[in-house]
Design a protein around this motif. Structure first.
Motif, short mmCIF file in Angstrom:
data_model
loop_
_atom_site.label_atom_id
_atom_site.label_comp_id
_atom_site.label_asym_id
_atom_site.label_seq_id
_atom_site.Cartn_x
_atom_site.Cartn_y
_atom_site.Cartn_z
N MET A 80 35.01 31.43 -79.91
CA MET A 80 34.41 32.60 -79.25
C MET A 80 33.24 32.16 -78.35
O MET A 80 32.23 31.66 -78.84
CB MET A 80 33.88 33.56 -80.34
CG MET A 80 33.11 34.75 -79.81
SD MET A 80 34.17 36.04 -79.13
CE MET A 80 34.81 36.77 -80.63
N PRO A 81 33.32 32.36 -77.03
CA PRO A 81 32.18 32.04 -76.16
C PRO A 81 30.96 32.87 -76.58
O PRO A 81 31.08 34.08 -76.83
CB PRO A 81 32.66 32.44 -74.77
CG PRO A 81 34.15 32.49 -74.87
CD PRO A 81 34.47 32.88 -76.28
N PHE A 82 29.80 32.21 -76.71
CA PHE A 82 28.58 32.85 -77.21
C PHE A 82 27.48 32.69 -76.17
O PHE A 82 27.20 31.58 -75.72
CB PHE A 82 28.17 32.18 -78.53
CG PHE A 82 26.98 32.81 -79.20
CD1 PHE A 82 27.16 33.78 -80.19
CD2 PHE A 82 25.68 32.44 -78.87
CE1 PHE A 82 26.06 34.38 -80.81
CE2 PHE A 82 24.59 33.03 -79.49
CZ PHE A 82 24.78 33.99 -80.47
N HIS A 83 26.85 33.78 -75.75
CA HIS A 83 25.80 33.72 -74.73
C HIS A 83 24.51 34.31 -75.27
O HIS A 83 24.53 35.28 -76.02
CB HIS A 83 26.20 34.55 -73.50
CG HIS A 83 27.51 34.14 -72.89
ND1 HIS A 83 27.63 33.02 -72.09
CD2 HIS A 83 28.75 34.68 -72.98
CE1 HIS A 83 28.89 32.90 -71.71
NE2 HIS A 83 29.59 33.90 -72.24
N VAL A 84 23.39 33.72 -74.84
CA VAL A 84 22.08 34.27 -75.21
C VAL A 84 21.49 34.93 -73.97
O VAL A 84 21.34 34.28 -72.93
CB VAL A 84 21.13 33.17 -75.75
CG1 VAL A 84 19.75 33.75 -76.05
CG2 VAL A 84 21.72 32.53 -77.01
#
Ligand code: NDP
Ligand code: OXD
Length: 308
Positions: A26-30
């Motif tokens: 799962m691509p995870f962005h902050v």
């Protein structure tokens, strides 16, 4: 498909590390890096962005970074997007530590001794056995139950009050408005762990304090707008209350020169009773994503009617 985290960036970096291990696919962005907004299906936030659905039109689930969700405008979040509050072992553990610390400090008269120390007074107060100090918690949810479990070790008679009827081993349970007065009458130390809703706003007020045993004390760890500040000051002045730990205030931070800062009977902490822990929070969120994928019910969905 992508996940966005929007809260404290330092903790976001920790979330990213744990997320990469638990769910590498799962691509995870902050935040503010959100990748392609059209890919965002899941958001974990303390404060959601303005125009949430305009920004992320394909959002499927909104996770709260905290146990409380009163900072969300539920009316602005469409019904098909479940709002999920944080239920994780780290937040439970820290809250039960804080409540135990504050209850023991009040039980053993710590605020009075700290004041006496400042004034160089050597004066003892008789120790009351825990069996004669009754502790009552407003709310019997996740965090109250964790706190009650820890408090059992000390031998305080324990009680709790909730909206619906609960039954807990070793805890006298009261429910609903009809039983509130009876609950308050046996709370020498009252802990507030209620969520903020229309019904609980200004709940800790002069009328409520007058129903506690004389000389009772307060641990307020719910939400700031639940406490009437002047009512607390008045109750401390008359001796109806003898001390308070206040972790949450309205507004936050507590304004400069507010009377709570220097009050000898009030201990202030800056909304730190408990905090979501990235590692355990990520495993709970990932488990919920797996449930979502499997078509199972997500754990912690907020009931929009009740508001918590
Ligand atoms: P839960 O939703 O698990 O429990 C809430 C409890 O409050 C339930 O027992 C519920 O009753 C009861 N309740 C709610 N409304 C009423 C009402 N009108 N009358 C009587 N009882 C009511 O919440 P948590 O235990 O997870 O969290 C509680 C709150 O703690 C959060 O909402 C947040 O505000 C605060 N918090 C503070 C932190 C801090 O650092 N100071 C950190 C984390 C949370 P019922 O059982 O019938 O549903
Ligand atoms: C929470 C908080 O609700 O930190 O989790 O207050």
């Amino acid at each position: 498909m992508a996940f966005v985290y929007k809260a404290d960036p330092a903790r976001g970096a920790e979330w990213a590390k744990h997320f990469a291990l638990a769910m590498p696919e799962m691509p995870f962005h902050v935040w503010p890096d959100v990748g392609n907004p059209l890919d965002v299906r899941f958001l974990a936030a303390w404060q959601p962005p303005e125009d949430l659905m305009g920004l992320f039109p394909n959002l499927e689930v909104l996770f709260s970074i905290g146990a409380g969700i009163d900072q969300f405008d539920l009316g602005a979040i469409p019904e098909h997007v479940p709002v999920v509050r944080m239920i994780e072992p780290g937040i439970r553990g820290a809250m039960s530590e804080y409540v135990t610390m504050a209850v023991l400090a009040l039980h053993r008269d710590l605020p009075t001794y700290l004041d006496q120390q400042r004034r160089e007074i050597w004066q003892e107060i008789r120790v009351i056995p825990p069996s004669r100090r009754r502790v009552g918690i407003l709310g019997l949810g996740e965090l109250a139950q964790a706190s009650l479990e820890r408090l059992k070790a000390f031998g305080f008679p324990l009680s709790g009050w909730s909206r619906s009827r609960r039954s807990l081993d070793g805890v006298q349970c009261y429910a609903g408005h009809d039983e509130l007065e009876a609950f308050l009458a046996v709370a020498d130390i009252l802990v507030c762990l209620l969520p903020l809703t229309n019904e609980t706003t200004n709940f800790l007020n002069a009328d409520l304090f007058s129903k506690l045993p004389s000389g009772a004390s307060l641990v307020h760890v719910g939400r700031g707008p639940q406490l009437d500040h002047q009512a607390l000051l008045d109750a401390l002045d008359t001796g109806q209350l003898s001390g308070a730990f206040v972790d949450v205030t309205a507004p936050e931070p507590l304004p400069e020169s507010h009377r709570f800062w220097s009050h000898p009977k009030i201990a202030i902490t800056p909304h730190v009773a408990s905090m979501t822990q990235p590692e355990t929070a990520v495993s709970v969120v990932v488990e919920n994503l797996r449930r979502c994928d499997a078509g199972e019910r997500i754990v912690g969905i907020v009931d929009r009617q009740r508001g918590y």
